[in-house]
Structure formats: C-alpha cells, structure tokens
Design a protein around this motif. Structure first.
Motif, PDB file in Angstrom:
ATOM      1  N   PHE A   1       0.811   0.231   7.641  1.00  0.00           N
ATOM      2  CA  PHE A   1       0.318   1.385   7.602  1.00  0.00           C
ATOM      3  C   PHE A   1       1.153   2.543   8.257  1.00  0.00           C
ATOM      4  O   PHE A   1       1.342   3.616   7.579  1.00  0.00           O
ATOM      5  N   SER A   2       1.929   2.414   9.100  1.00  0.00           N
ATOM      6  CA  SER A   2       2.905   3.289   9.887  1.00  0.00           C
ATOM      7  C   SER A   2       4.160   3.505   8.721  1.00  0.00           C
ATOM      8  O   SER A   2       4.409   4.793   8.800  1.00  0.00           O
ATOM      9  N   ALA A   3       4.254   2.438   8.088  1.00  0.00           N
ATOM     10  CA  ALA A   3       5.563   2.710   7.059  1.00  0.00           C
ATOM     11  C   ALA A   3       5.005   3.688   5.951  1.00  0.00           C
ATOM     12  O   ALA A   3       5.850   4.764   5.754  1.00  0.00           O
ATOM     13  N   VAL A   4       3.734   3.379   5.508  1.00  0.00           N
ATOM     14  CA  VAL A   4       3.252   4.491   4.539  1.00  0.00           C
ATOM     15  C   VAL A   4       2.877   5.827   5.107  1.00  0.00           C
ATOM     16  O   VAL A   4       3.155   6.822   4.345  1.00  0.00           O
ATOM     17  N   ALA A   5       2.422   6.048   6.152  1.00  0.00           N
ATOM     18  CA  ALA A   5       2.317   7.349   6.990  1.00  0.00           C
ATOM     19  C   ALA A   5       3.572   7.955   7.094  1.00  0.00           C
ATOM     20  O   ALA A   5       3.662   9.335   6.942  1.00  0.00           O
TER      21      ALA A   5
ATOM     22  N   LEU B   1      -4.837   7.147  -3.275  1.00  0.00           N
ATOM     23  CA  LEU B   1      -4.305   5.872  -2.915  1.00  0.00           C
ATOM     24  C   LEU B   1      -4.164   5.651  -1.470  1.00  0.00           C
ATOM     25  O   LEU B   1      -4.355   4.757  -0.868  1.00  0.00           O
ATOM     26  N   SER B   2      -3.737   6.754  -0.771  1.00  0.00           N
ATOM     27  CA  SER B   2      -3.784   6.638   0.827  1.00  0.00           C
ATOM     28  C   SER B   2      -5.113   6.301   1.463  1.00  0.00           C
ATOM     29  O   SER B   2      -5.173   5.614   2.368  1.00  0.00           O
TER      30      SER B   2
ATOM     31  N   ALA C   1       1.561  -4.453  -6.877  1.00  0.00           N
ATOM     32  CA  ALA C   1       2.190  -3.248  -6.574  1.00  0.00           C
ATOM     33  C   ALA C   1       3.588  -3.099  -7.521  1.00  0.00           C
ATOM     34  O   ALA C   1       3.770  -2.049  -7.804  1.00  0.00           O
ATOM     35  N   SER C   2       4.156  -4.290  -7.791  1.00  0.00           N
ATOM     36  CA  SER C   2       5.375  -4.292  -8.519  1.00  0.00           C
ATOM     37  C   SER C   2       5.064  -4.024 -10.050  1.00  0.00           C
ATOM     38  O   SER C   2       5.943  -3.438 -10.667  1.00  0.00           O
TER      39      SER C   2
ATOM     40  N   LEU D   1       2.036  -0.080  -0.856  1.00  0.00           N
ATOM     41  CA  LEU D   1       3.297  -0.285  -1.576  1.00  0.00           C
ATOM     42  C   LEU D   1       3.435   0.720  -2.439  1.00  0.00           C
ATOM     43  O   LEU D   1       4.507   1.327  -3.043  1.00  0.00           O
ATOM     44  N   PHE D   2       2.375   0.778  -3.577  1.00  0.00           N
ATOM     45  CA  PHE D   2       2.441   1.866  -4.657  1.00  0.00           C
ATOM     46  C   PHE D   2       2.503   3.021  -4.203  1.00  0.00           C
ATOM     47  O   PHE D   2       3.279   3.814  -5.052  1.00  0.00           O
TER      48      PHE D   2
END
Lengths: 158, 90
Positions: free
Chosen positions: B75-79, A69-70, A45-46, A140-141
């Motif tokens: 997952f919750s951070a990305v959401a 990505l999600s 990801a970095s 992360l990306f």
C-alpha cells in the motif's frame, strides 16, 4: 507510444484471457494448491502489464482511470483488515479463523492426512486470499500503468 | 592509498572473517534446532484451520500479522508511486 504492431496486439488478445484464467485460478485455489493472493495477483497484474505494453499506456488510460484502481486497492486492504477484525469479534483473537469447522461458508474440515480436499474448506483463508488478490492486482497494475504513462509523456507539470 | 579506502578494506575484511567463521555454527542441513512449532503446525493445521495447504495456513492464519505488514508495504509503495507521478500533465 500508441501501441505496437498488429501481430503483437493479436498475440496479446489470445494470451490475455489465458493469463487471467490462470491468475484467478491461483487466487481462488490458494488454500488448496501452491500460490495464493500475492502470487495470483502478480500473475494477473503481469497480464495487465502485457496489455499496457501492446496497446500503449494512453489507450489503457482511456479505458480505466488510476483513481479507480487505487480505490480497488483500498477496498482490498480494508476487506483484509475487516476479515481480521471479524476474527477478533467472533473468535476473540485478531486474525482468528472463526469460519473453520463451523459448516458455514468455507467451513468444512478436510480429513487428516495427505488427502484431497474440496473447495469448501479453509475458513477465512479464501476470503483473505480474495482480498489480498484484489489488492495486489490493483496495486501492481496501477504502479505499472502510471510509470509507463509518465515515461511516455514529454512535459511535466512542475 | 587514501585513508577512506584503507578503512573500508579493513571493515570489509573483519565482516568477511565473521561471516566465514559463522559458517561452522550453522546446524547441519535438514536438522533444525527447534522443531516443536513445525511439528505442531504440521500435525494440527488441518484441524485448526481446515485447509490442506500448510503454507497458506501459516501465512494467513498463524502469521497473519506478517501478511498485514506485507500488505502495508504494498500500500505504501503504491501511495508513493502515485504521489511522485501525480504531477505528470494529463
């Protein structure tokens, strides 16, 4: 922001494949060497964040959408829980290591003591490493990409 | 001096004293109190999980629930990030 100078882009073009190789190596050999899904995913990801810095987030947004990505991140999480539930089915405990010692995929048991082991060991640990690696890469990306894009635009659709 | 400042200094001093005296209760370096689980994991990780990396065997096999929690945090951070920045005009 539409990218940086040609020198930076060329340097990133050289460094990006090496970063990918190193990160994917750390993910794939998580059950043999130090590292694992989280650490290798952070490395990859970095490297992707380096692309975002060099080429600009708008260019990256043209190549890949954040919804894709999600969904990759969701696939990683679902795969992780699926492997854990397969342990519940085959070995009667949640997170049970049903592949270890079964001589199937990743089923070889290494010799006891401080010896070397080949890649085909570890049971379900490599599968979990792959799942967590995909999850961390995409997660992360997408965080870096969306925040970089949001800081580059002027107007917000409030 | 304000009353809030005095109370804050008092609370800080009390907590610092507790932390300072808890130093003498720490076990000596390299001599943990309970070693049964460590010895079990070091002795049996190659037979039970089939891997040479003891850290990965603990993280993904013996303490799998902890890793599940970490994955949930990510997952919750990305959401949350996607939910905050969704309104940015494309």
């Amino acid at each position: 922001m539409s990218g940086m100078s040609k020198i930076v882009k060329t340097s990133v073009n050289i460094l990006f494949p090496l970063t990918m190789i190193f990160g994917l190596y750390v993910i794939a050999h998580g059950h043999l060497t130090p590292g694992g899904g989280f650490q290798g995913g952070a490395i990859v990801a970095s490297g992707c964040a380096m692309i975002v810095v060099a080429y600009g987030s708008k260019w990256v947004f043209k190549q890949i959408k954040e919804k894709r990505l999600s969904s990759f991140e969701s696939i990683g999480g679902v795969g992780f829980i699926t492997v854990a539930l397969l342990g519940l089915v085959f070995s009667s405990v949640f997170f049970g290591n049903f592949l270890a010692g079964s001589n199937l995929l990743f089923g070889t048991t290494p010799a006891t003591g401080s010896t070397g082991a080949d890649f085909n060991t570890g049971g379900v640990l490599p599968l979990m490493n792959f799942a967590v690696g995909v999850k961390v890469i995409a997660g992360l990306f997408v965080i870096v990409l969306v925040m970089a894009y949001a800081s580059s635009v002027k107007e917000w659709d409030t | 001096m304000e009353k809030r400042t005095i109370v804050a200094v008092l609370v800080f001093a009390i907590v610092a004293v507790f932390f300072f005296f808890s130093i003498f209760l720490i076990h000596p370096f390299g001599k943990p109190g309970q070693v049964n689980m460590d010895d079990h994991i070091i002795a049996n990780t190659q037979n039970e999980t089939g891997t040479n990396n003891g850290v990965t065997s603990v993280v993904f096999d013996y303490r799998g629930f902890d890793t599940l929690g970490e994955a949930t945090i990510l997952f919750s951070a990305v959401a949350g990030v996607l939910m905050i920045f969704r309104r940015v005009k494309q």
